[in-house]
Every structure is written in C-alpha cells, then in structure tokens.
Design an enzyme around this catalytic site. Structure first.
Site, PDB file in Angstrom:
ATOM      1  N   CYS A  53      -2.120   9.244   2.823  1.00 35.72           N
ATOM      2  CA  CYS A  53      -1.804   8.809   1.451  1.00 35.72           C
ATOM      3  C   CYS A  53      -2.885   9.227   0.464  1.00 35.72           C
ATOM      4  O   CYS A  53      -2.612   9.398  -0.721  1.00 35.72           O
ATOM      5  CB  CYS A  53      -1.593   7.304   1.409  1.00 35.72           C
ATOM      6  SG  CYS A  53      -2.899   6.407   2.244  1.00 35.72           S
ATOM      7  N   GLU A  56       4.137  12.978  -4.467  1.00 38.53           N
ATOM      8  CA  GLU A  56       3.538  12.995  -3.128  1.00 38.53           C
ATOM      9  C   GLU A  56       4.453  13.788  -2.187  1.00 38.53           C
ATOM     10  O   GLU A  56       5.647  13.516  -2.099  1.00 38.53           O
ATOM     11  CB  GLU A  56       3.392  11.572  -2.611  1.00 38.53           C
ATOM     12  CG  GLU A  56       2.724  11.531  -1.270  1.00 38.53           C
ATOM     13  CD  GLU A  56       2.563  10.124  -0.744  1.00 38.53           C
ATOM     14  OE1 GLU A  56       3.562   9.387  -0.709  1.00 38.53           O
ATOM     15  OE2 GLU A  56       1.449   9.772  -0.356  1.00 38.53           O
ATOM     16  N   GLU A  80       0.889  -1.178   0.000  1.00 40.36           N
ATOM     17  CA  GLU A  80       0.000   0.000   0.000  1.00 40.36           C
ATOM     18  C   GLU A  80       0.913   1.210   0.000  1.00 40.36           C
ATOM     19  O   GLU A  80       1.568   1.499   0.994  1.00 40.36           O
ATOM     20  CB  GLU A  80      -0.877   0.005   1.261  1.00 40.36           C
ATOM     21  CG  GLU A  80      -1.850  -1.143   1.345  1.00 40.36           C
ATOM     22  CD  GLU A  80      -2.924  -1.088   0.279  1.00 40.36           C
ATOM     23  OE1 GLU A  80      -3.123  -0.027  -0.342  1.00 40.36           O
ATOM     24  OE2 GLU A  80      -3.556  -2.123   0.048  1.00 40.36           O
TER      25      GLU A  80
HETATM   26  P1  NDP Z   1       8.558   4.787   4.404  1.00 42.73           P
HETATM   27  O1  NDP Z   1       8.378   4.051   3.151  1.00 42.73           O
HETATM   28  O2  NDP Z   1       9.764   5.599   4.594  1.00 42.73           O
HETATM   29  O3  NDP Z   1       8.518   3.778   5.658  1.00 42.73           O
HETATM   30  C1  NDP Z   1       7.450   2.902   5.880  1.00 42.73           C
HETATM   31  C2  NDP Z   1       7.921   1.775   6.770  1.00 42.73           C
HETATM   32  O4  NDP Z   1       8.924   1.032   6.085  1.00 42.73           O
HETATM   33  C3  NDP Z   1       8.571   2.223   8.059  1.00 42.73           C
HETATM   34  O5  NDP Z   1       8.274   1.297   9.081  1.00 42.73           O
HETATM   35  C4  NDP Z   1      10.045   2.181   7.739  1.00 42.73           C
HETATM   36  O6  NDP Z   1      10.858   2.048   8.883  1.00 42.73           O
HETATM   37  C5  NDP Z   1      10.098   0.956   6.868  1.00 42.73           C
HETATM   38  N1  NDP Z   1      11.233   0.883   5.956  1.00 42.73           N
HETATM   39  C6  NDP Z   1      12.000   1.894   5.475  1.00 42.73           C
HETATM   40  N2  NDP Z   1      12.959   1.411   4.651  1.00 42.73           N
HETATM   41  C7  NDP Z   1      12.799   0.063   4.612  1.00 42.73           C
HETATM   42  C8  NDP Z   1      13.487  -0.985   3.949  1.00 42.73           C
HETATM   43  N3  NDP Z   1      14.524  -0.773   3.140  1.00 42.73           N
HETATM   44  N4  NDP Z   1      13.059  -2.256   4.139  1.00 42.73           N
HETATM   45  C9  NDP Z   1      12.005  -2.517   4.928  1.00 42.73           C
HETATM   46  N5  NDP Z   1      11.315  -1.554   5.605  1.00 42.73           N
HETATM   47  C10 NDP Z   1      11.700  -0.277   5.440  1.00 42.73           C
HETATM   48  O7  NDP Z   1       7.233   5.630   4.571  1.00 42.73           O
HETATM   49  P2  NDP Z   1       6.845   6.636   5.708  1.00 42.73           P
HETATM   50  O8  NDP Z   1       6.960   5.964   7.043  1.00 42.73           O
HETATM   51  O9  NDP Z   1       7.594   7.883   5.491  1.00 42.73           O
HETATM   52  O10 NDP Z   1       5.289   6.815   5.444  1.00 42.73           O
HETATM   53  C11 NDP Z   1       4.789   7.673   4.514  1.00 42.73           C
HETATM   54  C12 NDP Z   1       4.450   6.948   3.233  1.00 42.73           C
HETATM   55  O11 NDP Z   1       3.473   5.940   3.490  1.00 42.73           O
HETATM   56  C13 NDP Z   1       3.803   7.866   2.217  1.00 42.73           C
HETATM   57  O12 NDP Z   1       4.376   7.672   0.964  1.00 42.73           O
HETATM   58  C14 NDP Z   1       2.343   7.428   2.199  1.00 42.73           C
HETATM   59  O13 NDP Z   1       1.670   7.663   1.021  1.00 42.73           O
HETATM   60  C15 NDP Z   1       2.456   5.982   2.494  1.00 42.73           C
HETATM   61  N6  NDP Z   1       1.189   5.496   3.020  1.00 42.73           N
HETATM   62  C16 NDP Z   1       0.397   4.733   2.188  1.00 42.73           C
HETATM   63  C17 NDP Z   1      -0.841   4.301   2.609  1.00 42.73           C
HETATM   64  C18 NDP Z   1      -1.685   3.413   1.743  1.00 42.73           C
HETATM   65  O14 NDP Z   1      -2.529   2.711   2.275  1.00 42.73           O
HETATM   66  N7  NDP Z   1      -1.520   3.403   0.440  1.00 42.73           N
HETATM   67  C19 NDP Z   1      -1.363   4.648   3.934  1.00 42.73           C
HETATM   68  C20 NDP Z   1      -0.450   5.431   4.714  1.00 42.73           C
HETATM   69  C21 NDP Z   1       0.779   5.838   4.252  1.00 42.73           C
HETATM   70  P3  NDP Z   1      11.549   3.307   9.618  1.00 42.73           P
HETATM   71  O15 NDP Z   1      10.777   4.518   9.232  1.00 42.73           O
HETATM   72  O16 NDP Z   1      11.443   2.967  11.053  1.00 42.73           O
HETATM   73  O17 NDP Z   1      12.956   3.327   9.120  1.00 42.73           O
END
Ligand code: NDP
Length: 508
Positions: free
Chosen positions: A302, A400, A268
């Site tokens: 999102c 975004e 997602e």
């Molecule tokens: P990120 O993609 O930066 O992070 C999401 C999660 O992935 C966090 O727990 C993060 O950990 C983890 N992560 C980061 N890098 C890796 C990796 N290489 N391997 C595995 N896990 C990893 O997103 P954000 O947290 O900044 O959230 C915002 C984003 O989420 C926006 O783009 C938004 O659109 C999307 N979103 C989408 C939704 C949907 O349903 N379509 C709903 C809500 C949000 P950590 O941050 O602890 O490093």
C-alpha cells in the site's frame, strides 16, 4: 526451473499443522472445524498458477459458532490480570519464532512472497507485534476527573468485546498479527477473515496462539469470500468493531455499513506514495530505496513508491541508476532464497495490472528501456515497469495499481514537488530524499499523509502508529494509539456521602 507442484504440495503438508489431504479446515473455538461439503474455494500457488489445496469457505453456521465461542471466552480473558494476558502474548511471539519456517513457507506458497522475506522478516515482525502489545496490557490506565466536591468521576477503559478483522493478501502473516495483537492485548476476542488469495498462515497463527496458551474462542479464523463472510461479520450485531485493511472501495462499503450499525471501525486503505528525489540527495541510495520501495512484493504494497517525482535537472542521471538496479533484480520462484521478486497474487490481479499498463501506453506513455530480467514462462509474473514523462494528473499516476509499476514526473522546485505529491485522493505515505535537513522538515510538515519517510523507505515499528489521511483510511494501527481504538470509555460517577436530590432543596 520452479519447484514442481508435487514438491510444493509436500512442503505445504509438512508446514501446515493439520491434515490437508482433504479440504483445509477453519479454526473455531480452539480447534479445527471441518467446512461444509461443497463450500470450498481453491488456494492457488501464484508461482505456477496451479491449485494447491481446497480451503473451507465459512457458512453462516460457522460464523455463528465463532461468535458464540468468542463471546464465551472474552469476559474471562478481560478479567485476567493484564500481566497474565501479556504472558500469553509473549508465548505467541515465541511460538511464531519457533514456527517461522513453516509460517513463512505457507505465505510463500500461497501469496508468492519471496521466502527470504517471509521466513525471516515477516515472522520476526509478527512476533514483535505481539511483544509490543504484550508490553501494554498492564498499562491500560483510566483517569480520575476532578468534578464537584463530594463526588467522584473516573474514566475506565473496557474492551469492545468481539473484534472482526478483515485482511488483504499482500502480507498475510503480518497483516493478521497487526490486527490480532492489539485486539487481544486490550481484552477482546477476535474473528479474523483473511483474503481468499492467502488463507493459510492465519490458520496456522491461530494454532500457534492456541498452543501458546491462548484460551479457546479468543481467536477464530473464518475463510471465505469478502462479500459474503466479511459482509456478514460487518453486519453481525455481536461484533462490536471492524478493523479492515484493503482497498479504498471496499473500505468505503464497510465504513458505510458500520456507520449504519454505529459500529467502531478502523480502515487501512490504499495509497499512492509520492517518492520525491531532490538534486541534492544521495542519488545512489535514493535509487536503491526507490527500486526496493516500488518493486518489493511485486509492487503489491500500500505504501509502494509508485509515483516517482524527481528534480528535473537530475532526472536523466537518476533514471540511469534506477534502470541499472532493475536489471539486477532477481525474478523467479519465491521459494528460492535468492529470489527478490515473485509473482503477482492471482491471474485476475495480473490481468488488472496489465490492463492498466495497456491503458497507459494507449495514452502515449513509453516504458523506460531496461533490460529487465526474463520473466518465468509460468504463473502470474509481471515485469517491473517504469513510465517516464508522466503528467501527474493521468489516471496511472493517480490511482493505486498495486503492481510493479512506477510513473515518473519531474519538478522544478520544492513547492511543485509537494503539490504533485499531495495531489492525489490518497494520503498514506510520502517519501523524500534530500540532503537539506530544513527542506526535509518543511516537507514533513506539508505532506498530507499519515506517514512521512525522510531519506529512508518503509521503516516500520509496532510502537509507531500507522494510518492514512484522506482516502487512505480512518483510525490507526500499531503504537499506543491502537490501544484506545480497541476499547470503549466508561465514565463512572459516585458520591462521597448520601446523595441529595436537587429537588430536595428546590424552592417551594
Ligand atoms: P480488497 O479490498 O479487495 O479485500 C480486502 C479484504 O476484504 C479481503 O479479505 C476481502 O476478501 C475482503 N472483502 C472484499 N469485499 C468485502 C466486502 N464487501 N465486505 C467485507 N469484506 C470484503 O483488497 P485486496 O485484498 O485486493 O488488497 C489490496 C488492497 O489493500 C490495496 O488497495 C492496498 O492498498 C490495501 N492495503 C492497505 C494497507 C494499509 O495499511 N493501508 C496495507 C495493505 C494493503 P476476499 O478477497 O477473500 O473476497
């Protein structure tokens, strides 16, 4: 004045179910697990911009312990009568409601999400996610396939085993619940990695679930950085599925790795919702919807209506309505029940959004003049900002940004509106406001997005599948559709009598 740090810490200690005078622990195998000294990260309160508590960051030993616990627990969980699994899931929903104040307070403290939203709305939504999926556990039916006479073939559904869930920080509790509930309902065990920016409520949710009767090992919460802990989960051979919510760029990385491992994945990802307003719409309501859609949760949604497309002949009138509503937004300490708009999640994220605003202004864009309420002089607050007369191909209207920022472009007719709305790499949601029901229907058919909102905004229900087209993701969450995505299909053949080898009757 915001509540001072000492009082915020007192609230956190009251809310959190374990002793947090030291480092916040992990949750593994139905109990708190101390982290490794030196492996911690800071949980920051975005309202003040100050550290609240250190949180344990998982090591490879912690990941190994969680996987072993999950493996041990999962078989017995699937062997239960589905109705017994349902009873536990309903108990979790009750536990969420009973602990709503504490769960909501934790999300308000570490994610800056207003308490009016976290305590009532988010907890109720999380509870209903568990209730919806509880209602599916004894409906996980397979099928009988008519094959050759004398033979039977059935399709049987089985859980994948261990589901690795990786969540973002914007709606910590509901993001976690949306991943845990379908995975548990379908007989899987879960290892959840919340975002480091909002690590607390998921831990408490695991504690609530355990108290509601969820056997040890079925839900483990491992905090820590995505590129280390999340990555290790994606690569782990015993984690059979990854369900991820987050940015498109990290989603791509995870998708590629999961592809190499031939692992099931639900992604997602990001979005850039086109929010169309036609001249025949109820402009007052459309303005209410746009302002809520774009600025709720400081624009960190999102599906935020960050791309306003308004019919040229009403653009001026509509923007006046939007402007008047922005002036009334109550910005401040999210612990204050009056607050509608809290801070951005982190200093880093605030800087990124400000940089995108600076780029937009360098490209000649001018913010709509509104007397936006004064921003607090602390923490990571951002002012609601609206750029008018934006070329929809500009980066600010295409990418975004995940902050309280709206671009406004105008259109002359329906074809142009839909072309602009569809003209981004994303495909999560489309919103349209019009009083012409035939037009609304045409738009819903032509929208290249997984969700279409017609004269409404942000309607969600656990029974309604949720997912994006194009760069917004792969697979679906919620609804009956989520069930199949957490299961494998096994086809089982049997004979009605002794098996005859085809060679037995082969010509000599
Ligand atoms: P990120 O993609 O930066 O992070 C999401 C999660 O992935 C966090 O727990 C993060 O950990 C983890 N992560 C980061 N890098 C890796 C990796 N290489 N391997 C595995 N896990 C990893 O997103 P954000 O947290 O900044 O959230 C915002 C984003 O989420 C926006 O783009 C938004 O659109 C999307 N979103 C989408 C939704 C949907 O349903 N379509 C709903 C809500 C949000 P950590 O941050 O602890 O490093």
């Amino acid at each position: 004045m915001p509540l001072p740090l000492t009082d915020r810490l007192a609230l956190l200690r009251d809310a959190f179910p374990a002793d947090v005078s030291g480092t916040v622990p992990l949750w593994v195998n139905g109990e708190w697990r101390k982290g490794t000294p030196g492996e911690e990260f800071a949980c920051v309160d975005p309202t003040l911009g100050e550290t609240l508590v250190p949180v344990a960051s998982s090591t490879s030993d912690d990941i190994g312990a969680a996987v072993e616990a999950a493996k041990r627990a999962q078989r017995a969980w699937w062997d239960l009568d589905g109705q017994d699994r349902a009873r536990v899931l309903r108990g979790i929903a009750d536990g969420i409601r009973a602990n709503a104040k504490a769960l909501g307070t934790l999300d308000t403290l570490d994610a800056g999400r207003p308490i009016r939203d976290t305590v009532a709305r988010d907890t109720e939504r999380a509870a209903r996610l568990f209730e919806f999926f509880a209602g599916t556990t004894d409906r996980l039916r397979g099928a009988f396939i008519p094959v050759q006479p004398g033979r039977s073939n059935t399709i049987e559904y089985e859980p994948i085993g261990i589901v690795g869930a990786i969540t973002p920080w914007n709606y910590p509790l509901t993001n976690a619940a949306g991943k845990i509930a379908p995975a548990l309902a379908t007989g899987n065990a879960v290892i959840l990695k919340p975002a480091e920016d909002s690590p607390l409520s998921a831990l408490m949710l695991a504690w609530v679930a355990h108290r509601a009767g969820l056997p040890a090992g079925l839900l483990n919460v491992l905090n820590g950085p995505g590129p280390r802990v999340g990555d290790a989960m994606v690569r782990h051979p015993d984690i059979g599925k990854i369900t991820f919510t987050g940015s498109t760029s990290v989603g791509r990385t995870i998708g590629a790795l999961a592809g190499a491992e031939l692992k099931s994945v639900t992604l997602e990802l990001g979005g850039k919702t086109g929010f169309m307003v036609f001249a025949d719409a109820d402009l007052e309501r459309a303005a209410d919807a746009l302002v809520f859609s774009a600025f709720n949760n400081a624009g960190q949604t999102c599906t935020a209506g960050s791309r306003l497309l308004v019919e040229e002949r009403v653009a001026g009138d509509f923007l006046k309505l939007v402007s008047a509503r922005i002036e009334r937004i109550r910005i401040g300490d999210p612990l204050d029940p009056e607050t509608q708009l809290g801070p951005a999640i982190s200093s880093r994220h605030r800087e990124q959004v400000l940089a995108r605003m600076a780029e937009a202004e360098k490209a000649g864009l001018v913010p709509l003049a509104t007397s936006c309420p004064q921003l607090p002089g602390h923490g990571f607050f951002l002012a609601p900002t609206v750029y008018v007369d934006v070329d929809p191909k500009l980066a600010v209207a295409q990418e975004e940004i995940f902050g309280p920022l709206v671009t406004v472009s105008t259109f002359r007719d329906e074809d142009e509106a839909i072309a602009i709305a569809n003209g981004t790499p994303y495909g999560l949601a489309t919103t349209a406001w019009t009083s012409d029901i035939f037009r609304a229907r045409r738009i819903s058919r032509r929208a290249q997005t997984g969700i279409v909102w017609l004269n409404t905004a942000h309607s969600l229900h656990p029974g309604s599948p949720y997912g994006g087209y194009k760069q917004s993701g792969l697979g679906l969450e919620m609804g009956e559709e989520a069930i199949r995505q957490h299961m494998r299909i096994k086809t089982v053949w049997s004979e009605d009598g002794p098996w005859q080898s085809p060679w037995a009757s082969a010509p000599a």
